[in-house]
Each structure stands twice: as structure tokens, then as C-alpha cells.
Scaffold this active site. Structure first.
Site, PDB file in Angstrom:
ATOM      1  N   GLU A 132       0.830  -1.218   0.000  1.00 18.24           N
ATOM      2  CA  GLU A 132       0.000   0.000   0.000  1.00 18.24           C
ATOM      3  C   GLU A 132       0.859   1.261   0.000  1.00 18.24           C
ATOM      4  O   GLU A 132       0.577   2.269   0.661  1.00 18.24           O
ATOM      5  CB  GLU A 132      -0.987  -0.020   1.175  1.00 18.24           C
ATOM      6  N   GLU A 164      -4.871  -8.644   0.488  1.00 17.91           N
ATOM      7  CA  GLU A 164      -5.873  -8.178   1.443  1.00 17.91           C
ATOM      8  C   GLU A 164      -7.148  -7.810   0.686  1.00 17.91           C
ATOM      9  O   GLU A 164      -7.097  -7.080  -0.311  1.00 17.91           O
ATOM     10  CB  GLU A 164      -5.398  -6.928   2.196  1.00 17.91           C
TER      11      GLU A 164
END
Length: 442
Positions: free
Chosen positions: A217, A322
Site C-alpha cells: 500500500e 488483502e
């Protein structure tokens, strides 16, 4: 019992004669040398003496014909067919999947429980994160890696996915100017030795094929390892880390570049370090922001479709390290569409984040999504062999009964009326051929 009220005195006279007859009979049998049934040396008892003494008192039994007993064939016992064991077949019904259930040993233990909840579905992917508080964490100096390594090595087809922070104090809210300086120091090689230590530790733990999600991320604002303050330094730093870890003997690592879905703080394509150091192109994709439909998540800039197209253009497999529910609550439509999306595009792996508000097993806030997730993945990757046809039982040819002659059993007729039976015992009576009976009242 024989009657005792008449001619009792005659019994004493008879005993001597009977004894003589019995003695002669027994001596005759003994002298002949008794053999088995059918032995010609076995002689019939000599009843001459008793016959002479009491010609009409010796009652000889009538011959009894042999009783023929049919032999009984042993019943055949059918042998039950043996069902072959259930054998997990990797990827037979969908892409490999797992769930993040906790970073430490508890996450490993929960995988078996999660599998049982899914009807024994084969969880091929184990996923955890290294803490990013200190450099020692990033070097893998955490005991729980041993538990994950044992889980990975129990089956050859399992995958171990490890998220690796690129900086210590990774969630401490470090400002952009400091992040920029740290990225440049990393690009210059100052932190290489920490990643070499991690690679060596993973090889020693016998998990040299770990999938490493470095600096995940990076297009956001949360982590100290974010890309935005200096994308060029970030890419150089990534390449140094990969080069350092690949230089460790025995390693077979794969490196997963995983931004969050959408543009976020910076377009994630600006952080892509190049095909030479990236093995997998992943995406973390939660159901957010509030009010966004799944179609919008697919079509938005740097969204799900852009991810698929980018990976295809670079010849890399997809992943979803995720994913899960978030700002739209128990969104059955998102759950249905996301599972279908992964079945269609077949990522290398996916792992659901299973805690509230994202999850479906440990979180009871999402009952509808939980039911759907379970119905789709229940028993997945476990193939039960078809029922075997009944094992034919070879018919048993009827065996005709074998008629075995049974030796005649001497029968003792009842005493005639008007005589007194003499009790001599079964052995003597057998040799005499019957009971003796002394007349009275004539």
C-alpha cells in the site's frame, strides 16, 4: 429306581453270576486290544456266560441304523468395498486462497478451525505480517515465524506470504520530509543488511520460497514506507532490497508489488519498480469508500480492471493479499462479485482479512456475506472420489452336503413287565448290550 418290595433276596444270588459275566466280557475286550472305530481288532463283548445263566433275561437292543447328518457349509461373508482416502487436489475448483487470522502462532492455529468451518476446504495460503516497530522486527527476529514455517512445510503445495515493512516506526505517523530522507538513505544502501538478515533467517527456517509483499500500500499515506514523498527513491530502494535478498544462497523468493485499489495519495503505477524485480502484481481491495458500487470499483482509475490490465501487460500473475468488507457494511453484492471476480481472473492467491469490520468468520457483523462466502468456498479444493462400484462378490458354488455316518447310540429298552431291573452302571450295560432284568411274580 427299581422296586424294592418283592423278591429282594434274589438280588444277592444274581450279583455273583453277573459279576462273572461282566468280568469275562471286560477281559475279552481288553485282551483283544481296543482300537478306533472300524478297527477289526475291536471285538464284541462275550455275553455267553450271562446268556447261559439267564437265557430269557438278557435284553439285547435292536440295531439302530446310522443317522446321516448333512455337513453345513460355512456362510460366505461379503467383503465391504474400501473407500479411497479423500485427497486434496490443489486448485481443482478455484484459485488458492487463505485468510489473515492473526500474525502470530494464533493465526496458524486458527487456520485449521477456519478450514473446518469451510467444510474441510484446503487453505493453501498462509499470510502474516512482520511488525515494523524496530529493525529487529524487519530482520525476522520474531518467534512466530517458526510456527508459520512449520505450517508451510507440512505440505508441498502451500504458499507462505509475508508482508515486510521497509522502515522501522512504520505506523508512527512519520512526516513526509522524514520519509523522503529515509527513502533516500535506503536507496543508497544504508539498510541492506537488515534485509539480508531476513533472507538468511527465512532460508534457515526452510521457507526459501516465501512470497514477500514489500512495502505494501505504498500509494497511500499510512505507512513510513510510503512512496509519495519520493517515488524515484522508493523504486531504487525496492530494487536494492530485492537484489540483496536474491543474493542469499538457497533463496527462491517471489516479490509481490501490492498497492491499494484506486489512486489514493499517488497513482500506484508511478511506484512500479520494474519487471526485473517484481514477480507478482497484487492489490489490496476493500469495499470502500461508502456508497461505491462494485462496478465503480472495477472501472475507477487504478481500480480492479486497471490492475488486471497492468499485470497482463507486464506478464505477471495477479494477487489479492488483502480484501474484505469495509465502509459499506454487510454488503452481499460486494462479496458475491469479488468472489466471482477472483474465480474469473484466477490470481496466484488471495487472502481475506478476517476480523471486524472486514471478515466473515471471526466477525458476526456480516451474516449475509458470511453465509455467501461459506457457501462458495465450502469444501473447495477437496475432491472426494466418486463412490466406488460395489465390489462384485464371486458366487459360491453350492457344495452338496457330505453325509457323515454317525455311530449308533445304544438304546436301552424299558424293562419288561414282571421283572426287576438290576442297576450295573452305563459302562457295564454297554458291554452287556442292555440292562439285566430278574423275573418275579411268576
Amino acid at each position: 429306581m427299581a422296586p424294592q418290595h418283592e423278591r429282594v433276596r434274589i438280588r444277592g444270588l444274581v450279583v455273583g453270576a453277573v459279576a462273572m459275566a461282566v468280568s469275562a466280557a471286560l477281559m475279552s475286550g481288553t485282551a483283544a486290544g481296543l482300537g478306533g472305530a472300524g478297527d477289526p481288532r475291536v471285538l464284541a463283548p462275550d455275553l455267553t456266560a450271562s446268556a447261559v445263566a439267564f437265557p430269557d433275561l438278557v435284553q439285547r437292543p435292536a440295531p439302530v441304523p446310522p443317522v446321516l447328518m448333512p455337513s453345513v457349509a460355512a456362510p460366505s461373508v461379503p467383503v465391504p468395498a474400501v473407500r479411497p482416502p479423500v485427497v486434496p487436489v490443489p486448485g481443482a475448483q478455484g484459485p488458492p486462497f487463505g485468510a489473515f487470522l492473526g500474525s502470530d502462532e494464533r493465526g496458524v492455529a486458527r487456520m485449521e478451525q477456519f478450514s473446518r468451518w469451510l467444510g474441510g476446504a484446503e487453505l493453501r495460503v498462509g499470510h502474516t505480517y512482520l511488525p515494523g516497530n524496530h529493525w529487529s522486527d524487519i530482520e525476522g527476529d520474531v518467534r512466530f515465524l517458526e510456527s508459520w514455517a512449520r505450517w508451510r512445510n507440512e505440505k508441498d503445495d502451500r504458499m507462505f506470504v509475508l508482508n515486510v515493512p521497509l522502515q522501522e516506526r512504520n505506523e508512527a505517523g512519520v512526516p513526509d520530509r522524514e520519509v523522503r530522507e529515509l527513502l533516500r538513505r535506503g536507496a543508497a544502501g544504508e539498510f541492506d543488511h537488515h534485509f539480508r538478515a531476513l533472507a538468511e533467517r527465512l532460508v534457515r527456517l526452510k521457507v526459501p520460497d516465501t512470497i514477500l509483499v514489500l512495502g505494501w500500500e505504498m500509494n497511500g499515506v499510512t505507512y513510513t514506507h510510503r512512496c509519495g514523498p519520493d517515488p524515484q527513491a522508493w523504486k531504487t530502494y525496492w530494487n536494492r532490497i530485492v537484489t540483496t535478498m536474491r543474493a542469499v544462497p538457497g533463496q527462491k523468493f517471489r516479490f509481490d508489488f501490492t498497492p491499494s485499489r484506486g489512486r489514493d495519495a499517488v497513482p500506484w503505477t508511478q511506484c512500479y519498480p520494474g519487471d526485473d524485480t517484481v514477480d507478482v502484481i497484487g492489490m489490496d481491495s476493500y469495499d470502500q469508500p461508502a456508497g461505491m458500487s462494485f462496478d465503480e470499483q472495477v472501472e475507477e482509475p487504478y481500480g480492479l480492471q486497471a490492475h488486471v490490465d497492468f499485470a497482463k501487460a507486464h506478464g505477471k500473475p495477479l494477487s489479492y493479499p488483502e480484501w474484505g468488507l469495509f465502509h459499506n457494511g454487510d454488503n452481499l453484492e460486494y462479496m458475491r462479485r469479488m468472489l466471482a471476480w477472483m474465480d474469473e481472473h484466477k490470481p496466484l492467491y488471495n487472502t481475506l482479512t478476517d476480523y471486524c469490520p472486514h471478515g466473515v468468520w471471526r466477525c458476526d457483523q456480516n451474516p449475509a456475506s458470511s453465509r455467501h462466502y461459506r457457501s462458495v468456498l465450502f469444501g473447495r479444493d477437496v475432491v472426494v472420489p466418486p463412490e466406488p462400484s460395489a465390489t462384485p462378490v464371486t458366487p459360491v458354488t453350492p457344495v452338496p452336503p457330505v453325509l457323515t455316518p454317525v455311530p449308533p447310540v445304544p438304546t436301552v429298552p424299558p424293562p419288561p413287565v414282571g421283572c426287576l431291573p438290576v442297576e450295573l452302571g452305563s459302562r457295564v450295560e454297554f458291554w452287556l448290550g442292555g440292562k439285566l432284568c430278574l423275573p418275579f411274580g411268576r
